[in-house]
Design an enzyme around this catalytic site. Structure first.
Site, PDB file in Angstrom:
ATOM      1  N   ASP A   1      10.905  -9.711 -19.974  1.00  0.00           N
ATOM      2  CA  ASP A   1      10.545 -10.885 -19.179  1.00  0.00           C
ATOM      3  C   ASP A   1      11.224 -10.881 -17.820  1.00  0.00           C
ATOM      4  O   ASP A   1      10.782 -11.571 -16.891  1.00  0.00           O
ATOM      5  CB  ASP A   1      10.931 -12.157 -19.938  1.00  0.00           C
ATOM      6  CG  ASP A   1      12.406 -12.176 -20.328  1.00  0.00           C
ATOM      7  OD1 ASP A   1      12.843 -11.237 -21.027  1.00  0.00           O
ATOM      8  OD2 ASP A   1      13.130 -13.117 -19.953  1.00  0.00           O
TER       9      ASP A   1
ATOM     10  N   TYR B   1      18.524  -5.003 -13.263  1.00  0.00           N
ATOM     11  CA  TYR B   1      17.954  -4.758 -14.591  1.00  0.00           C
ATOM     12  C   TYR B   1      16.434  -4.934 -14.577  1.00  0.00           C
ATOM     13  O   TYR B   1      15.681  -4.035 -14.981  1.00  0.00           O
ATOM     14  CB  TYR B   1      18.582  -5.686 -15.621  1.00  0.00           C
ATOM     15  CG  TYR B   1      17.874  -5.663 -16.957  1.00  0.00           C
ATOM     16  CD1 TYR B   1      17.916  -4.524 -17.765  1.00  0.00           C
ATOM     17  CD2 TYR B   1      17.155  -6.770 -17.400  1.00  0.00           C
ATOM     18  CE1 TYR B   1      17.252  -4.490 -18.982  1.00  0.00           C
ATOM     19  CE2 TYR B   1      16.497  -6.748 -18.622  1.00  0.00           C
ATOM     20  CZ  TYR B   1      16.550  -5.608 -19.404  1.00  0.00           C
ATOM     21  OH  TYR B   1      15.880  -5.577 -20.613  1.00  0.00           O
TER      22      TYR B   1
END
Length: 288
Positions: A101, A124
């Site tokens: 997500d 990330y």
């Protein structure tokens, strides 16, 4: 016939060993046998093993640490998936890869769909998005499965941290304005097994899919549900206080909205992961 699974000690990889065992021989390789930071080693290993399917469950998942070591994050999350995709395409086999997500910025008010524009907030998420793009550029058969808030009874995760802190501290402050779906690694593994069975039965819709538990909650709501389990077992439990993200600063920004729509997965594959509360119950009841 064999399934190559990367990330031997990871949360999802551990569950995949259980869930995929009835389907085929599972070759689950950790860093000592398959160093994903070494593209040449990846190619050598895949060519030697010649699996019939690759499931990439390995990743650099330390969100805050990634801000300090972007090269390591990109090596595992971007370069390695691209190499695996190339080798899978060369063998004429599919690649299943897990994403996150965190490829989205969380500014959208509604759940994200697969074709919404990614805009990661940190290293990330950016590295995971680069991995998606590397796989797509190869053009082979693949599934990119975006999941969220993964936890299990192993490794490092929110569930284990809360189980410990709730019994050690009298009071805990937990972020309440980040919303998503806590997803048990066991449900991810079982859902992956179901996808593989459907593919082998001739049902294949390759591409990117959202692969999270049903429902939604905040980190505070997740912590409250964990606390309910502890109290039901008669264990000591801290009181909880809901706080905004600004009162719990971290090196990497997190999206406030991590909700991912599962409509496409249900439509194309006839599959949905269990509700997040059912997943939590199953995780805590499962043998360790």
């Amino acid at each position: 016939m064999s399934i190559l699974v990367t990330g031997h000690h990871g949360q999802v990889a551990r569950e995949l060993q259980r869930a995929l065992a009835p389907l085929d021989e599972v070759l689950c390789l950790g860093r000592e046998r398959l160093d994903l930071a070494d593209p040449a080693r990846i190619r050598e290993t895949v060519r030697a093993l010649r699996p019939t399917l690759i499931v990439n469950a390995a990743a650099h998942t330390a969100v805050d640490q990634a801000e300090q070591e972007p090269d390591a994050a990109y090596a595992l999350n971007a370069t390695a998936p691209g190499v695996l995709a190339e080798e899978a395409a060369a063998l004429g086999i599919p690649l299943i890869h897990y994403s996150t997500d965190y490829v989205f910025d969380g500014d959208q008010a509604t759940p994200y769909h697969e074709d919404d524009r990614p805009n990661p907030l940190g290293v990330y998420g950016a590295s995971k998005l680069a991995g998606e793009q590397a796989i797509q550029a190869v053009g082979g058969a693949h599934l990119i499965l975006r999941t969220s808030w993964v936890y299990s009874r192993h490794g490092r995760n929110f569930l284990l941290t809360m189980l410990r802190l709730l019994q050690e501290k009298p009071h805990l402050r937990v972020v309440a304005d980040q919303v998503g779906a806590p997803t048990w690694a066991g449900d991810i593994a079982d859902g992956t097994a179901a996808l593989i069975q459907r593919w082998r039965a001739g049902h294949a819709h390759w591409g990117t899919y959202h692969f999270t538990a049903g429902g939604e909650t905040s980190w505070y709501g997740f912590a409250s549900a964990i606390a309910e389990h502890l109290r039901a077992e008669g264990k000591p439990c801290a009181t909880l206080e809901a706080i905004p993200s600004r009162e719990y600063p971290t090196p990497a920004r997190r999206p406030l909205n991590s909700r991912l729509s599962g409509d496409k997965l249900r439509r194309d594959w006839g599959l949905a992961l269990p509700d997040w509360r059912a997943g939590l119950d199953a995780c805590l009841a499962a043998p360790r």
